[in-house]
Scaffold this active site. Structure first.
Site, short mmCIF file in Angstrom:
data_model
loop_
_atom_site.label_atom_id
_atom_site.label_comp_id
_atom_site.label_asym_id
_atom_site.label_seq_id
_atom_site.Cartn_x
_atom_site.Cartn_y
_atom_site.Cartn_z
CD GLU A 221 -3.14 -0.89 2.10
OE1 GLU A 221 -3.79 0.17 2.13
OE2 GLU A 221 -3.34 -1.82 2.92
CG HIS B 241 6.89 -28.84 6.74
ND1 HIS B 241 7.37 -30.07 7.11
CD2 HIS B 241 7.10 -28.01 7.79
CE1 HIS B 241 7.83 -30.00 8.36
NE2 HIS B 241 7.68 -28.76 8.78
CE LYS C 173 -12.29 -0.09 0.70
NZ LYS C 173 -11.83 0.54 1.93
C1 F6R Z 1 -6.02 1.82 3.62
C2 F6R Z 1 -6.00 0.45 4.14
C3 F6R Z 1 -7.00 -0.54 3.64
C4 F6R Z 1 -8.31 -0.45 4.42
C5 F6R Z 1 -9.33 -1.48 3.92
C6 F6R Z 1 -10.59 -1.52 4.77
O1 F6R Z 1 -5.10 2.59 4.35
O2 F6R Z 1 -5.17 0.15 4.95
O3 F6R Z 1 -6.42 -1.82 3.74
O4 F6R Z 1 -8.05 -0.68 5.78
O5 F6R Z 1 -9.67 -1.18 2.59
O6 F6R Z 1 -11.10 -0.24 4.97
P1 F6R Z 1 -11.52 0.20 6.45
O7 F6R Z 1 -10.27 0.05 7.28
O8 F6R Z 1 -11.96 1.61 6.34
O9 F6R Z 1 -12.59 -0.74 6.86
#
Ligand code: F6R
Length: 357
Positions: A241, A257, A351
């Site tokens: 990320e 293994h 998303k």
């Molecule tokens: C972004 C990050 C992502 C979010 C994931 C879930 O910094 O680390 O891995 O954590 O997309 O989103 P949330 O944490 O808002 O539920």
């Protein structure tokens, strides 16, 4: 076009960092202190009795706190802790389950779905979030809501996302008072910050040295089952990320293994792998021996092997020393690639696409 930043150029590091990831990371010790002292103080907990299992449901940066809890509590809590990264919950979840629904944004659809399922199954649910839909649902359902500060990336909020789970389990009598250990851990990583933070020069800075080793290589991170496994997963996620680069992880002894056999072909690609082995003095002596032997077996097949030892007193300090070292290394790696560590446009795009009906 990639424009590498000199890691000793503090202004240069900050110039690329549009969302202040470097500053937020410097604030991790303070975040942990706030989380242990204040954040859960006003949360009213109903009498929760006869818990026979605990589930932390969340994704990405919000799930890693669940893994920290799972590892930390394994020898301390007599019931299993499971981390669920999915829309659905395992069949064992029921009225005797305590579910932590964790989402920094409060809008992650998998977590919202698992939250609803946990409620429908009669589990005791506690939400940890900055707000969003999860915050609204928890308030509407009148379930305990741990409201954490907004304003940073979920992956930069590990203190807020993990420590409240400890505090709540402590308040429920399932863990002893951890204030002293957590405060000591925060103090320890604050000292560590001076050694691995952006103002510490490369010759003395382990995280900067690691970033140079990983630059233009494929990082493979190996931890140990039950201890540093969570850190290996964390390093992988942070490299993905923050540095927008691939990374892979696995654990001893399982990798002895299977994965260990796969270091013969293709030779030119294997030479691009830089292996990080996370070490902890508390690892099982047989596992320590396995690590020594494994290192010898594969050392000529890969670009190089770097061992990173945990430091500090107590399980929390040792885990966080490695997490902090990897978090900084991932930000420095981003700088070497000349990219902004903050935005995760691909996750946002995904998303957004999923939100369109
Ligand atoms: C972004 C990050 C992502 C979010 C994931 C879930 O910094 O680390 O891995 O954590 O997309 O989103 P949330 O944490 O808002 O539920």
């Amino acid at each position: 076009m990639e424009q590498q930043i000199d890691l000793n150029n503090y202004e240069g590091l900050c110039r690329l960092d549009s969302t202040g990831m470097m500053d937020t990371l410097a604030g991790l010790p303070a975040q942990c202190l706030l989380a242990v002292r204040d954040i859960c103080g006003s949360v009213e907990l109903p009498a929760i009795e006869a818990i026979s299992n605990i589930v932390v449901t969340g994704l990405g940066g919000s799930a890693i706190g669940g893994d920290l809890l799972r590892v930390y509590s394994a020898g301390r809590i007599p019931v299993p802790v499971t981390v669920n990264r999915d829309y659905v919950l395992p069949a064992f979840v029921g009225p005797d389950t305590l579910v932590f629904a964790v989402s920094y944004s409060g809008n992650t659809e998998e977590t919202l779905s698992a939250y609803e399922e946990a409620r429908a199954r009669g589990a005791s649910v506690i939400a940890i979030t900055t707000g969003g839909k999860l915050g609204e649902m928890a308030a509407g359902d009148d379930i305990p809501l741990v409201k954490i500060p907004a304003g940073c990336a979920p992956r930069a909020a590990t203190g807020y996302l993990f420590i409240p789970t400890l505090v709540i389990l402590q308040r429920l009598g399932m863990l002893p008072d951890l204030t002293v250990e957590t405060t000591a851990m925060a103090g320890f990583i604050k000292e560590l910050q001076e050694k691995i933070g952006p103002e510490s020069p490369g010759e003395e800075n382990v995280s900067k040295q690691i970033a140079h080793k990983l630059y233009k290589k494929i990082p493979v991170i190996w931890g140990v089952s039950g201890t540093t496994e969570v850190v290996a997963q964390r390093w992988k996620g942070q490299i993905n990320e923050n540095a927008k680069a691939p990374a892979y992880w696995n654990v001893f002894p399982e990798l002895n293994h299977n994965e260990i056999v796969g270091f013969e072909y293709p030779r030119e690609i294997l030479k691009k792998i830089h292996l990080i082995i996370l070490r902890d003095e508390q690892d099982h002596p047989r596992v320590q021996k396995r690590i020594e032997i494994t290192r010898d077996i594969i050392k000529d097949a890969v670009d190089g092997i770097t061992e990173v030892w945990s430091s500090g007193d107590g399980d929390l300090a040792r885990l966080f020393s490695l997490i902090y070292t990897g978090d900084y290394a991932s930000l420095y790696l981003a700088a070497l690639y000349g990219i902004d560590p903050g935005p995760v446009k691909v996750i946002d795009f995904l998303k957004w696409e999923l939100a369109v009906e």
